[in-house]
Design an enzyme around this catalytic site. Structure first.
Site, PDB file in Angstrom:
ATOM      1  N   GLY A  15     -11.188   4.079   2.457  1.00  0.00           N
ATOM      2  CA  GLY A  15     -10.384   3.574   3.409  1.00  0.00           C
ATOM      3  C   GLY A  15     -10.202   4.563   4.615  1.00  0.00           C
ATOM      4  O   GLY A  15     -10.413   5.856   4.397  1.00  0.00           O
ATOM      5  N   ARG A  19      -2.646   3.951   9.220  1.00  0.00           N
ATOM      6  CA  ARG A  19      -1.372   4.257   9.275  1.00  0.00           C
ATOM      7  C   ARG A  19      -0.983   5.693   9.362  1.00  0.00           C
ATOM      8  O   ARG A  19       0.095   6.136   9.904  1.00  0.00           O
ATOM      9  CB  ARG A  19      -0.391   3.681   8.223  1.00  0.00           C
ATOM     10  CG  ARG A  19      -0.375   1.863   8.164  1.00  0.00           C
ATOM     11  CD  ARG A  19      -0.055   1.342   6.896  1.00  0.00           C
ATOM     12  NE  ARG A  19      -1.108   1.190   5.898  1.00  0.00           N
ATOM     13  CZ  ARG A  19      -1.051   0.633   4.854  1.00  0.00           C
ATOM     14  NH1 ARG A  19       0.041   0.188   4.541  1.00  0.00           N
ATOM     15  NH2 ARG A  19      -1.861   0.781   4.032  1.00  0.00           N
ATOM     16  N   THR A  85     -10.465  -3.179  -1.153  1.00  0.00           N
ATOM     17  CA  THR A  85     -10.558  -2.445  -2.452  1.00  0.00           C
ATOM     18  C   THR A  85     -11.650  -2.998  -3.617  1.00  0.00           C
ATOM     19  O   THR A  85     -12.140  -2.260  -4.420  1.00  0.00           O
ATOM     20  CB  THR A  85      -9.150  -2.464  -3.161  1.00  0.00           C
ATOM     21  OG1 THR A  85      -8.572  -3.586  -3.103  1.00  0.00           O
ATOM     22  CG2 THR A  85      -8.334  -1.228  -2.395  1.00  0.00           C
ATOM     23  N   GLU A 164      -0.497  -9.776  -2.619  1.00  0.00           N
ATOM     24  CA  GLU A 164      -0.256  -8.587  -1.623  1.00  0.00           C
ATOM     25  C   GLU A 164       0.916  -9.096  -0.778  1.00  0.00           C
ATOM     26  O   GLU A 164       1.199 -10.104  -0.695  1.00  0.00           O
ATOM     27  CB  GLU A 164      -1.488  -8.592  -0.650  1.00  0.00           C
ATOM     28  CG  GLU A 164      -2.814  -8.110  -1.488  1.00  0.00           C
ATOM     29  CD  GLU A 164      -2.206  -6.638  -2.135  1.00  0.00           C
ATOM     30  OE1 GLU A 164      -2.129  -5.741  -1.217  1.00  0.00           O
ATOM     31  OE2 GLU A 164      -2.148  -6.532  -3.307  1.00  0.00           O
TER      32      GLU A 164
END
Ligand code: UD1
Ligand code: MG
Length: 463
Positions: A15, A19, A85, A164
């Site tokens: 990833g 952020r 993922t 999620e």
């Protein structure tokens, strides 16, 4: 405690870490002196999996380079352009299957949990094998679960699935037990569970979390709650990075205080993992103790001092200074405002004082360099005193050259040693001497610098 052998461990590091708003991948950010990647690799490697795989994609070269330089035996898996993922694990399992049949448990861990420790991982693997699960997820309970995947259980408490944040309904959002992104799967079940992942979710990604629900139809699925929530705290942005660093540092400081170290202000004292501190040492505010720094008993460090791979012997003091890869002998005093670059070796009861810079200097017992000096590539014998403003001119533009000064010398203020040069024992030098040639022991040396007085002088503005 025995651990069932892991056939593989898969570290997810593909990833970007959006952020973090960073030019470098999240896993290469540092936490208490080590990158996230190194930290998780350390903890996972401690369980001695047959294969340790790291999945990369964003800045793949950079991340795999970092992983390989940390552990040359690591298997690098390149995730393709399909995100998620779950996709990361599909790519890893495909590559590992090519290398041979996987048998037994596979550990999967995200790489954004800087405090994930091998003890928690061992307990998870033990729980997994003891419970006969086909899949076990490591969970934690949070006061504020915002952002995490929620663990959905049935009325009997059996784990059903993970939902999620972005896909959850109101009652699911109220669940405080969350997925840490660490799992153990039995290899065969994992292959089955990731075979048909779909991306029909809010983020359009292949979620590994969906594999748990699939696994349920073919095996027993369970959850293990991390005994210490701090070990599984994730870092997604720099606000979390700062908060977790502070909490962790507080713990490290408390550990040392309980070991008999006085730390006046843990809020401004930053101590990395591999530092060692002796009993009755005192650490004053504003210190950074880094790398493999070792501090002896009764030493006083700070205020405002940075030690990087420094060894400070018993009873030494270092105040308002920076010391790197140097050894400070017992009862030697450094600072204030001393800059010690790598390679200095101090004897006992020595001193380097204000505005002194040193590099690769060997300073004998009882020898003092108290003020405004540069001592580089030099060796000073015992009980020698160096006058203020003395410089070793060690660089001729091509080579670094050595200055050797013997024991019992009195070097006057403002001396210049033009290296390579050697001075014997018990030598006294006059103020302002420029020493270019060897000086034998028991000698006084001074160099000419004629003083001219021009009398009746008026400054230009008066003329
Ligand atoms: C993930 C979990 C969530 C959990 C949270 C814990 C999923 C779908 N969600 O969410 O349930 O509560 O972690 O922190 O798994 N990665 C890859 N390839 C990718 C995407 C991510 O290798 O395509 C890696 C990342 O580098 C990171 C890890 O997987 O190390 C987790 O990714 P991240 O984007 O942080 O997932 P979260 O949104 O935090
Ligand atoms: Mg995350």
């Amino acid at each position: 405690m025995s651990v069932m052998a892991l056939s593989a461990a898969i570290v997810l590091a593909a990833g970007e870490g959006t952020r973090m708003r960073s030019n470098k991948p999240k896993v290469l950010h540092t936490f208490a002196g080590k990158t996230f990647l190194n930290r998780v690799m350390d903890s996972v490697a401690a369980l001695e999996p047959d294969t340790l795989a790291v999945v990369v994609h964003f800045q793949a070269e950079r991340v795999s380079e970092a992983a390989r330089s940390y552990n040359e035996h690591v298997a690098i898996v390149n995730q393709d352009d399909i995100p998620g993922t779950g996709r990361a694990v599909q790519c890893a399992m495909a590559q590992l299957a090519d290398q041979g049949q996987l048998n037994g448990p596979v550990l999967i861990a995200a790489s954004d949990m800087p405090l994930l420790d091998s003890r928690t991982l061992r307990e998870l693997v033990d729980f997994h094998s003891a419970s006969g699960n086909g899949a076990t997820v490591l969970t934690t309970i949070l006061d504020d679960p915002t952002g995490y995947g929620r663990i959905i259980r049935d009325r009997e408490g059996n784990v059903l699935r993970i939902v999620e944040q972005k896909d959850a309904n109101r009652s699911e959002l109220a669940v405080q037990e969350v997925n840490t992104s660490v799992y153990v799967f039995d290899a065969a079940l994992l292959v089955q569970a990731i075979a048909d992942l779909k991306s029909n979710n809010a983020q359009g990604e292949f979620y590994l979390t969906d594999a748990l629900e699939t696994a349920r139809s073919a095996g027993k699925v369970g959850a293990f709650t991390a005994p210490d929530p701090l070990t599984v705290e994730g870092v997604n942005d720099r606000v979390q990075l700062s908060a977790l660093s502070k909490t962790y540092n507080r713990r490290v400081c408390e550990h040392w205080m309980r070991e008999g170290v006085t730390i006046l202000d843990p809020e401004t004292t930053w101590i990395e993992d591999d530092v060692q501190i002796g009993r009755d040492a005192t650490i004053l505010p504003g210190c950074f103790l880094q790398g493999h720094t070792v501090i002896g008993q009764d030493a006083v460090v700070g205020p405002y001092t940075t030690l990087i791979d420094a060894v400070i012997d018993d009873g030494a003091t270092v105040e308002r200074s920076r010391v790197q890869e140097s050894h400070i002998g017992a009862r030697t005093n450094i600072g204030p405002w001393t800059y010690l670059r790598p390679g200095n070796e101090f004897g006992e009861d020595a001193k380097a004082g204000a505005f002194v810079e040193m590099k690769k200097a060997h300073i004998g017992n009882g020898t003092k360099v108290p003020h405004l000096s540069y001592i580089g590539d030099a060796q000073l014998g015992e009980h020698t005193n160096i006058g203020g403003g003395t410089i070793t001119a060690n660089y001729d533009g091509v080579h670094k050259n050595r200055t050797v000064i013997g024991a019992g010398c009195h070097v006057g203020a403002g001396n210049l040693f033009v290296a390579p040069v050697e001075v014997g024992d018990n030598v006294t030098t006059g103020a302002g001497s420029v020493v270019r040639h060897a000086v034998p022991s028991d000698t006084m040396v001074y160099s000419e610098n004629t003083q001219h007085n021009v009398e009746g002088w008026k400054p230009a503005w008066e003329r």
